[in-house]
Scaffold this motif. Structure first.
Motif, PDB file in Angstrom:
ATOM      1  N   TYR A  18       0.892  -1.145  -0.007  1.00  0.00           N
ATOM      2  CA  TYR A  18       0.205  -0.071  -0.060  1.00  0.00           C
ATOM      3  C   TYR A  18       0.885   1.089  -0.020  1.00  0.00           C
ATOM      4  O   TYR A  18       1.912   1.347   0.667  1.00  0.00           O
ATOM      5  CB  TYR A  18      -0.823  -0.129   1.211  1.00  0.00           C
ATOM      6  CG  TYR A  18      -2.125  -1.036   1.129  1.00  0.00           C
ATOM      7  CD1 TYR A  18      -3.107  -0.438   0.705  1.00  0.00           C
ATOM      8  CD2 TYR A  18      -1.822  -2.311   1.368  1.00  0.00           C
ATOM      9  CE1 TYR A  18      -4.375  -1.400   0.654  1.00  0.00           C
ATOM     10  CE2 TYR A  18      -2.649  -3.398   1.405  1.00  0.00           C
ATOM     11  CZ  TYR A  18      -4.052  -2.837   0.885  1.00  0.00           C
ATOM     12  OH  TYR A  18      -5.134  -3.676   0.951  1.00  0.00           O
ATOM     13  N   MET A  19       0.530   2.334  -0.944  1.00  0.00           N
ATOM     14  CA  MET A  19       1.293   3.435  -1.049  1.00  0.00           C
ATOM     15  C   MET A  19       0.286   4.371  -0.580  1.00  0.00           C
ATOM     16  O   MET A  19      -0.886   4.489  -1.369  1.00  0.00           O
ATOM     17  CB  MET A  19       1.833   3.646  -2.166  1.00  0.00           C
ATOM     18  CG  MET A  19       2.807   4.757  -2.472  1.00  0.00           C
ATOM     19  SD  MET A  19       4.091   5.044  -3.494  1.00  0.00           S
ATOM     20  CE  MET A  19       3.412   4.517  -5.239  1.00  0.00           C
ATOM     21  N   ILE A  20       0.296   5.409   0.399  1.00  0.00           N
ATOM     22  CA  ILE A  20      -0.392   6.361   0.784  1.00  0.00           C
ATOM     23  C   ILE A  20       0.281   7.739   0.592  1.00  0.00           C
ATOM     24  O   ILE A  20       1.256   8.168   1.026  1.00  0.00           O
ATOM     25  CB  ILE A  20      -1.009   6.289   2.142  1.00  0.00           C
ATOM     26  CG1 ILE A  20      -1.756   5.111   2.561  1.00  0.00           C
ATOM     27  CG2 ILE A  20      -1.972   7.487   2.665  1.00  0.00           C
ATOM     28  CD1 ILE A  20      -0.743   3.691   2.815  1.00  0.00           C
ATOM     29  N   ASN A  21      -0.394   8.576  -0.273  1.00  0.00           N
ATOM     30  CA  ASN A  21       0.085  10.017  -0.431  1.00  0.00           C
ATOM     31  C   ASN A  21      -0.711  10.987   0.217  1.00  0.00           C
ATOM     32  O   ASN A  21      -0.351  12.455   0.027  1.00  0.00           O
ATOM     33  CB  ASN A  21       0.197  10.462  -2.035  1.00  0.00           C
ATOM     34  CG  ASN A  21       1.448   9.314  -2.348  1.00  0.00           C
ATOM     35  OD1 ASN A  21       0.950   8.352  -2.962  1.00  0.00           O
ATOM     36  ND2 ASN A  21       2.421   9.882  -2.472  1.00  0.00           N
ATOM     37  N   ASN A  22      -2.038  10.855   0.953  1.00  0.00           N
ATOM     38  CA  ASN A  22      -2.843  11.676   1.409  1.00  0.00           C
ATOM     39  C   ASN A  22      -2.216  12.535   2.414  1.00  0.00           C
ATOM     40  O   ASN A  22      -1.722  12.197   3.419  1.00  0.00           O
ATOM     41  CB  ASN A  22      -4.097  11.051   1.786  1.00  0.00           C
ATOM     42  CG  ASN A  22      -5.001  11.898   2.572  1.00  0.00           C
ATOM     43  OD1 ASN A  22      -4.601  12.948   2.901  1.00  0.00           O
ATOM     44  ND2 ASN A  22      -6.310  11.535   2.238  1.00  0.00           N
ATOM     45  N   GLN A  23      -1.838  13.780   2.089  1.00  0.00           N
ATOM     46  CA  GLN A  23      -0.901  14.700   3.017  1.00  0.00           C
ATOM     47  C   GLN A  23      -1.614  14.871   4.604  1.00  0.00           C
ATOM     48  O   GLN A  23      -0.888  14.865   5.404  1.00  0.00           O
ATOM     49  CB  GLN A  23      -0.769  16.117   2.603  1.00  0.00           C
ATOM     50  CG  GLN A  23       0.366  15.697   1.145  1.00  0.00           C
ATOM     51  CD  GLN A  23       1.770  15.019   1.391  1.00  0.00           C
ATOM     52  OE1 GLN A  23       2.422  15.235   2.202  1.00  0.00           O
ATOM     53  NE2 GLN A  23       1.539  13.825   0.826  1.00  0.00           N
ATOM     54  N   CYS A  24      -2.925  14.893   4.595  1.00  0.00           N
ATOM     55  CA  CYS A  24      -3.678  15.014   5.762  1.00  0.00           C
ATOM     56  C   CYS A  24      -3.344  13.756   6.564  1.00  0.00           C
ATOM     57  O   CYS A  24      -3.187  13.969   7.794  1.00  0.00           O
ATOM     58  CB  CYS A  24      -5.145  15.069   5.644  1.00  0.00           C
ATOM     59  SG  CYS A  24      -5.513  16.919   5.066  1.00  0.00           S
ATOM     60  N   ILE A  25      -3.735  12.785   6.067  1.00  0.00           N
ATOM     61  CA  ILE A  25      -3.223  11.255   6.742  1.00  0.00           C
ATOM     62  C   ILE A  25      -1.651  11.152   6.895  1.00  0.00           C
ATOM     63  O   ILE A  25      -1.398  10.925   8.130  1.00  0.00           O
ATOM     64  CB  ILE A  25      -3.542  10.215   5.671  1.00  0.00           C
ATOM     65  CG1 ILE A  25      -5.134  10.277   5.497  1.00  0.00           C
ATOM     66  CG2 ILE A  25      -3.252   8.880   6.492  1.00  0.00           C
ATOM     67  CD1 ILE A  25      -5.966   9.914   6.728  1.00  0.00           C
ATOM     68  N   MET A  26      -0.974  11.730   5.988  1.00  0.00           N
ATOM     69  CA  MET A  26       0.734  11.475   6.450  1.00  0.00           C
ATOM     70  C   MET A  26       1.164  12.424   7.648  1.00  0.00           C
ATOM     71  O   MET A  26       1.634  11.862   8.578  1.00  0.00           O
ATOM     72  CB  MET A  26       1.281  12.134   5.200  1.00  0.00           C
ATOM     73  CG  MET A  26       1.202  11.172   4.017  1.00  0.00           C
ATOM     74  SD  MET A  26       1.948   9.587   4.462  1.00  0.00           S
ATOM     75  CE  MET A  26       3.502  10.004   5.124  1.00  0.00           C
ATOM     76  N   GLU A  27       0.340  13.610   7.526  1.00  0.00           N
ATOM     77  CA  GLU A  27       0.509  14.680   8.902  1.00  0.00           C
ATOM     78  C   GLU A  27       0.234  13.798  10.322  1.00  0.00           C
ATOM     79  O   GLU A  27       0.855  13.998  11.159  1.00  0.00           O
ATOM     80  CB  GLU A  27      -0.042  15.790   8.739  1.00  0.00           C
ATOM     81  CG  GLU A  27       0.286  16.827   7.750  1.00  0.00           C
ATOM     82  CD  GLU A  27      -0.336  18.174   7.577  1.00  0.00           C
ATOM     83  OE1 GLU A  27      -1.253  18.414   8.476  1.00  0.00           O
ATOM     84  OE2 GLU A  27      -0.217  18.834   6.454  1.00  0.00           O
ATOM     85  N   GLU A  28      -1.002  13.223  10.165  1.00  0.00           N
ATOM     86  CA  GLU A  28      -1.476  12.376  11.262  1.00  0.00           C
ATOM     87  C   GLU A  28      -0.296  11.103  11.782  1.00  0.00           C
ATOM     88  O   GLU A  28      -0.242  11.213  12.964  1.00  0.00           O
ATOM     89  CB  GLU A  28      -2.955  12.118  11.169  1.00  0.00           C
ATOM     90  CG  GLU A  28      -3.763  13.111  11.283  1.00  0.00           C
ATOM     91  CD  GLU A  28      -3.716  13.909  12.417  1.00  0.00           C
ATOM     92  OE1 GLU A  28      -3.740  13.260  13.453  1.00  0.00           O
ATOM     93  OE2 GLU A  28      -4.321  15.207  12.334  1.00  0.00           O
TER      94      GLU A  28
END
Length: 186
Positions: free
Chosen positions: A96-106
């Motif tokens: 899985y690769m996640i780029n959602n910056q809101c999720i990344m900050e959390e």
């Protein structure tokens, strides 16, 4: 079992994940390979990689990478509580690769808290499990996580090579020995 470490990307050359271990890596603007396929990430990116993966850092720019390693028990407990089958969700041919910056900050905030509390020690194990479950829920409930098939087409050769190395690990064999076993010139 789980642990958190921050390591230099230069030391991730042919990093092979353990057969019982899941890994969350936080990288930024990187070129990497997983099971000999090359991928590019832009911005801060989180990777969730399952057991038995071969990860290599290709980018010329070095960076410090946070890696959260945890065993299947924590991963399975997340899914068992939700009556979801683990089979096939994160197998040895997907990540899985996640780029959602809101999720990344959390997630970065959670990992920083885990590091500051020295989570992974026996007295903080339960708190660490809660943090890991929170990160996993971000990944699977986000809806923007990209599931990538990274199956290596010649995985049999990799397994044969691993078996060969395990058979001769106590002997001092040259590269030419292993190359000859596979009919490869050096």
């Amino acid at each position: 079992m789980f642990e958190i470490e921050s390591i230099s990307s230069n030391s991730l050359e042919d990093f092979i994940t353990a057969s019982f271990c899941y890994n969350i890596l936080i990288i930024e603007d990187a070129v990497f390979s997983l099971n000999f396929k090359t991928y590019i990430s832009s911005g801060k990116t989180m990777l969730l990689i399952g057991p038995n993966q071969i990860f290599s850092w290709i980018s010329s720019v070095s960076q410090v990478i946070d890696i959260v390693k945890f065993d299947g028990e924590i991963y399975n407990s997340y899914f068992n509580e939700r009556c979801t089958l683990l089979q096939g969700i994160l197998s040895d041919d997907k990540f899985y690769m996640i780029n959602n910056q809101c999720i990344m900050e959390e997630v970065i905030h959670i990992i920083d808290r885990m590091k500051s509390f020295h989570i992974g020690k026996s007295e903080t194990y339960d708190i660490g499990q809660l943090y890991l479950r929170l990160i996993i829920s971000f990944i699977f409930n986000d809806g923007t996580a990209e599931v990538i098939n990274c199956k290596y087409s010649d995985r049999k050769s990799v397994i044969c090579f691993q078996n060969l190395v395990e058979s001769f690990f106590s002997e001092n064999k040259q590269v030419s020995f292993y190359a000859a076993k596979f009919g490869m010139p050096i």
